[in-house]
Design an enzyme around this catalytic site. Structure first.
Site, PDB file in Angstrom:
ATOM      1  N   HIS A 135     -20.523  48.781   2.740  1.00 50.27           N
ATOM      2  CA  HIS A 135     -19.160  49.195   3.104  1.00 50.27           C
ATOM      3  C   HIS A 135     -18.527  48.212   4.097  1.00 50.27           C
ATOM      4  O   HIS A 135     -17.643  48.591   4.863  1.00 50.27           O
ATOM      5  CB  HIS A 135     -19.133  50.601   3.724  1.00 50.27           C
ATOM      6  CG  HIS A 135     -19.960  51.613   2.993  1.00 50.27           C
ATOM      7  ND1 HIS A 135     -19.443  52.483   2.058  1.00 50.27           N
ATOM      8  CD2 HIS A 135     -21.307  51.884   3.035  1.00 50.27           C
ATOM      9  CE1 HIS A 135     -20.404  53.245   1.577  1.00 50.27           C
ATOM     10  NE2 HIS A 135     -21.557  52.896   2.140  1.00 50.27           N
ATOM     11  N   SER A 181      -2.295  23.914   8.969  1.00 46.54           N
ATOM     12  CA  SER A 181      -0.998  24.591   8.899  1.00 46.54           C
ATOM     13  C   SER A 181       0.059  23.625   9.402  1.00 46.54           C
ATOM     14  O   SER A 181      -0.179  22.878  10.354  1.00 46.54           O
ATOM     15  CB  SER A 181      -1.022  25.840   9.773  1.00 46.54           C
ATOM     16  OG  SER A 181       0.301  26.215  10.121  1.00 46.54           O
ATOM     17  N   LYS A 189      -4.822  25.717  13.321  1.00 48.72           N
ATOM     18  CA  LYS A 189      -5.340  26.388  12.124  1.00 48.72           C
ATOM     19  C   LYS A 189      -6.166  25.493  11.221  1.00 48.72           C
ATOM     20  O   LYS A 189      -5.877  24.326  11.026  1.00 48.72           O
ATOM     21  CB  LYS A 189      -4.164  26.919  11.289  1.00 48.72           C
ATOM     22  CG  LYS A 189      -3.438  28.055  11.955  1.00 48.72           C
ATOM     23  CD  LYS A 189      -4.014  29.397  11.595  1.00 48.72           C
ATOM     24  CE  LYS A 189      -3.658  29.719  10.170  1.00 48.72           C
ATOM     25  NZ  LYS A 189      -3.629  31.151   9.931  1.00 48.72           N
ATOM     26  N   ASN A 235      -7.485  26.404   7.445  1.00 46.37           N
ATOM     27  CA  ASN A 235      -7.445  27.490   6.464  1.00 46.37           C
ATOM     28  C   ASN A 235      -8.409  27.268   5.301  1.00 46.37           C
ATOM     29  O   ASN A 235      -8.558  26.142   4.825  1.00 46.37           O
ATOM     30  CB  ASN A 235      -6.020  27.648   5.920  1.00 46.37           C
ATOM     31  CG  ASN A 235      -5.043  28.099   6.989  1.00 46.37           C
ATOM     32  OD1 ASN A 235      -5.422  28.852   7.889  1.00 46.37           O
ATOM     33  ND2 ASN A 235      -3.836  27.609   6.915  1.00 46.37           N
ATOM     34  N   GLU A 287      -9.738  30.711  -1.010  1.00 50.18           N
ATOM     35  CA  GLU A 287      -8.690  31.664  -1.413  1.00 50.18           C
ATOM     36  C   GLU A 287      -8.264  31.435  -2.858  1.00 50.18           C
ATOM     37  O   GLU A 287      -8.061  32.376  -3.627  1.00 50.18           O
ATOM     38  CB  GLU A 287      -7.481  31.539  -0.487  1.00 50.18           C
ATOM     39  CG  GLU A 287      -7.778  31.942   0.951  1.00 50.18           C
ATOM     40  CD  GLU A 287      -6.676  31.476   1.892  1.00 50.18           C
ATOM     41  OE1 GLU A 287      -5.663  32.171   2.007  1.00 50.18           O
ATOM     42  OE2 GLU A 287      -6.813  30.393   2.493  1.00 50.18           O
TER      43      GLU A 287
END
Ligand code: ARG
Length: 464
Positions: free
Chosen positions: A161, A282, A288, A290, A295
């Site tokens: 979970h 970014s 940042k 990323n 993704e």
């Protein structure tokens, strides 16, 4: 009189050429030119067989062979002029062959149809992609094995979970993905073995009256045998659907792993550091980094599964044998194949480059009362307490630790004995994360020795 603009390949019974919109909806050359090499290989095998069976002369076959090689080199070097009026790759190649060698080109289409031709070309194309997928998966599995081998005993939290459950090892977690991609690999191999029957010679749908040799063309094209029913051979797209469903399941696995990498690379987790080579910055926030590759891999399952659904819907309800609906198979498969290969390669690159942050993993491994089950198990084993009672005692201790803002090992022996008098000092060894993972020696468990055994098993399977 036949209109000048009617199709030179099938215009005999037509008085007028097609409307521009008809041409636009009908033509597949914009994308099926990707099968040029397979189309020419199929035609060469067919021509050689026609000569061997005496259907055409050796001279004609030789002219066809040479001419097809010229066409192939024109396509490869980019000088070939593709024509929408000629609909598809099959007619584009044949028309150009006619320009180059003249009359013998007209004999190539003896005893075949575009229906068995397109099924053959597409199968050859999909088969190459299954091979490419196999190579991509093997490379990814090897990268995972290297991670698992290096971190067979690095502890980390295991989750259910997405809540801390029990400590596991980094190697164990990596090997879970090896199992998933291993199943994908076997699905690819199954699909390849099942699809490897040649449609060529099924002709339009009924077979042909010419004395063709389908074993010969099947062998020349690397098929195991000719497909046994001509109606089925021209209308079967199971191979494309198996390709897409196998790709979908694999993309789903890639997506799950990508999601973990996205979570693990956050400042909150810090479980992994992704390399600069597989991250982006970014344009506004200088700090940042990323995980864009992860993704995008996570998203690829959407279009790949979409292609699977789309082709399933195209095929649903089609009567035997060929229908033009089936031309809608290629763009879906091409797009899915491109994105599947890219996702596999990107995941391999990320896995090879990423650094597991051993200390962060270890720090997190002990948090969230992750060794509570070990405490309960110890009471069962040593104090012979029934598991349900041990579960209750442990729950009380967890609540006590939680209210004090500390972890289980930070409670004193007196605290513990206040809840269950039988608890002894030994419990503190049991509560360590290292003890916890080391004790999970059941087959397939997280103990480093088990993980190493699995790494060795896979290394042997892959001959790596
Ligand atoms: N371009 C067609 C396809 O991809 C080739 C087969 C056409 N056959 C036909 N009978 N019109 O399906």
């Amino acid at each position: 009189m036949t209109d000048q603009s009617s199709n030179q390949m099938w215009g005999g019974r037509f008085a007028a050429g097609p409307d521009a919109i008809m041409e636009a909806i009908n033509a597949s050359i914009g994308y099926d030119q990707r099968m040029a090499a397979q189309d020419i290989a199929g035609s060469r095998a067919h021509a050689a067989m026609l000569a061997a069976t005496g259907v055409i002369t050796d001279n004609d076959a030789e002219a066809i062979r040479e001419g097809l090689l010229t066409v192939l080199s024109e396509i490869e070097t980019g000088t070939f002029q593709f024509s929408t009026a000629l609909e598809d790759i099959h007619m584009n190649v044949e028309a150009r062959l006619k320009e180059i060698i003249g009359e013998p080109a007209g004999r190539l289409h003896t005893g075949r149809s575009r229906n068995d031709q397109v099924a053959t070309d597409f199968k050859l194309w999909v088969r190459d992609q299954l091979d490419a997928a196999e190579a991509g998966m093997l490379a990814l599995i090897k990268a995972l094995l290297a991670q698992a081998d290096a971190g067979a005993d690095w502890v980390m939290p295991g989750f259910t979970h997405l809540q801390v459950a029990q400590p596991v090892t980094w190697g164990h977690h990596m090997m879970a993905y090896v199992e998933m991609f291993g199943r994908d690999l076997s699905r690819v191999r199954d699909a390849r073995a099942r699809m490897n029957e040649s449609p060529l010679g099924a002709a339009a749908l009924a077979g042909t009256s010419f004395p063709i040799d389908r074993d010969m063309t099947a062998e020349a094209l690397g098929f195991d045998r000719p497909a046994a029913n001509s109606l089925d051979a021209v209308s079967d797209r199971d191979f494309a659907l198996e390709f897409l469903s196998t790709a979908s399941i694999c993309a789903m696995h890639l997506s799950r792993f990508a999601e973990e990498l996205v979570i693990w690379s956050t400042a909150q987790f810090r479980f992994v550091t992704l390399s600069d080579r597989f991250s982006t910055g970014s344009s506004i926030m200088p700090q940042k980094k990323n995980p864009d590759a992860a993704e995008l891999i996570r998203a690829k399952v959407g279009r790949i599964f979409g292609a699977n659904t789309a082709l399933m819907m195209v095929m649903k309800g089609l009567p035997l044998a060929y229908s033009k609906d089936m031309q809608e198979d290629k763009e879906q498969v091409f797009d899915a194949a491109d994105n599947w290969m890219l996702a596999l390669a990107a995941m391999e690159g990320m896995v090879k480059d990423m650094t597991a942050n051993k200390d962060s993993l270890a720090a997190a491994a002990g948090s969230g009362f992750s060794t509570a089950t070990d405490l309960a198990d110890w009471m069962v084993r040593v104090l012979k307490v029934p598991f349900r009672d041990a579960h209750h005692v442990t729950g009380t201790l967890v609540a006590m630790a939680e209210s004090r803002g500390c972890d289980l090992p930070d409670l004193s022996l007196e605290d513990m004995q206040g809840v269950h008098a039988g608890i002894t000092d030994d419990i503190f060894t049991v509560l360590t994360v290292e003890n916890s993972v080391g004790s999970r020696m059941s087959y397939g468990g997280t103990a480093p020795a088990q993980v190493r055994q699995q790494v060795a098993r896979w290394t042997e399977i892959l001959g790596a």
